[in-house]
Design a protein around this motif. Structure first.
Motif, PDB file in Angstrom:
ATOM      1  N   LEU A 156       0.868  -1.168   0.000  1.00 28.11           N
ATOM      2  CA  LEU A 156       0.000   0.000   0.000  1.00 28.11           C
ATOM      3  C   LEU A 156       0.909   1.223   0.000  1.00 28.11           C
ATOM      4  N   LEU A 157       0.613   2.188  -0.825  1.00 29.02           N
ATOM      5  CA  LEU A 157       1.352   3.440  -0.860  1.00 29.02           C
ATOM      6  C   LEU A 157       0.694   4.400   0.126  1.00 29.02           C
ATOM      7  N   VAL A 158       1.474   4.948   1.046  1.00 31.34           N
ATOM      8  CA  VAL A 158       0.961   5.926   1.997  1.00 31.34           C
ATOM      9  C   VAL A 158       1.194   7.305   1.393  1.00 31.34           C
ATOM     10  N   ILE A 170      -8.578   4.332   1.548  1.00 32.94           N
ATOM     11  CA  ILE A 170      -7.691   3.608   0.645  1.00 32.94           C
ATOM     12  C   ILE A 170      -8.369   3.566  -0.717  1.00 32.94           C
ATOM     13  N   TYR A 171      -7.619   3.986  -1.729  1.00 33.28           N
ATOM     14  CA  TYR A 171      -8.126   4.100  -3.087  1.00 33.28           C
ATOM     15  C   TYR A 171      -7.378   3.131  -3.998  1.00 33.28           C
ATOM     16  N   PRO A 172      -8.054   2.605  -5.010  1.00 32.38           N
ATOM     17  CA  PRO A 172      -7.354   1.732  -5.952  1.00 32.38           C
ATOM     18  C   PRO A 172      -6.451   2.547  -6.871  1.00 32.38           C
ATOM     19  N   PHE A 187      -3.536   3.244  -2.813  1.00 32.98           N
ATOM     20  CA  PHE A 187      -2.919   4.207  -1.906  1.00 32.98           C
ATOM     21  C   PHE A 187      -3.861   4.623  -0.789  1.00 32.98           C
ATOM     22  N   LEU A 188      -3.231   4.893   0.352  1.00 33.77           N
ATOM     23  CA  LEU A 188      -3.914   5.425   1.524  1.00 33.77           C
ATOM     24  C   LEU A 188      -3.662   6.919   1.550  1.00 33.77           C
TER      25      LEU A 188
END
Length: 176
Positions: free
Chosen positions: A11-13, A158-160, A109-110
């Protein structure tokens, strides 16, 4: 093979900040480093609003380098039409970050705003597992308007990968 699976389930923060909350962003990143026992892990994209100075970018990036395995920095420029409200400016910042994340990263990403606080050292793993364990493309709180007629996803969610293209029409308005 295990490393490939972990990379697929990353996951990208994304941490946005403006001049008004840059100090808060730096404190949050410092706290994440403490939660990580100052062992860099996970991936971060810092997104600087147009009202921030390069010195502020560098300061927050140095802190993020201690907390995260990889750190990118996106300094967002002026939109074609200048924002007339804070919500409009944040929408522009979110859209630019989402578009950049889709081009440069392979993960969902968050969007983690500076006033958020991770509560335990497993926070990113817990969120990553929750995202990949559920069937929906978006994961976050659903908010209702004061009159209860409008329901929307909280921006901290959180988005795709590719959400910027999917939500572009919603980012053009003056409301969050």
């Amino acid at each position: 093979i295990l490393l490939e699976i972990e990379a697929m389930n990353s996951l990208l923060v994304v941490i946005p900040f403006s001049a008004g909350d840059a100090t808060q962003a730096e404190r949050m990143v410092d706290y994440i480093a403490i939660l990580n026992n100052k062992q860099p892990r996970d991936h971060c994209l810092l997104v600087a609003a147009l009202d921030t100075h390069a010195e502020t970018h560098a300061k927050i990036k140095i802190a993020a380098d201690i907390a995260f395995e990889t750190v990118g920095l996106l300094a967002v420029g002026w939109p074609k039409v200048q924002a007339t409200s804070k919500a409009e400016a944040v929408n522009h910042l979110w859209y630019e970050a989402a578009t950049h994340a889709a081009r440069c990263y392979q993960w969902p990403f968050l969007w983690l705003e500076p006033d958020c606080v991770p509560l335990c050292s497993t926070w990113i793993n817990d969120l990553t597992e929750a995202y990949y364990a559920q069937p929906k493309r978006y994961l976050g709180s659903i908010l209702a308007s004061a009159d209860g007629k409008l329901h929307c996803l909280s921006r901290v969610a959180i988005y795709p990968r590719g959400a910027g293209g999917e939500l572009k029409e919603f980012c053009a308005g003056k409301t969050p």
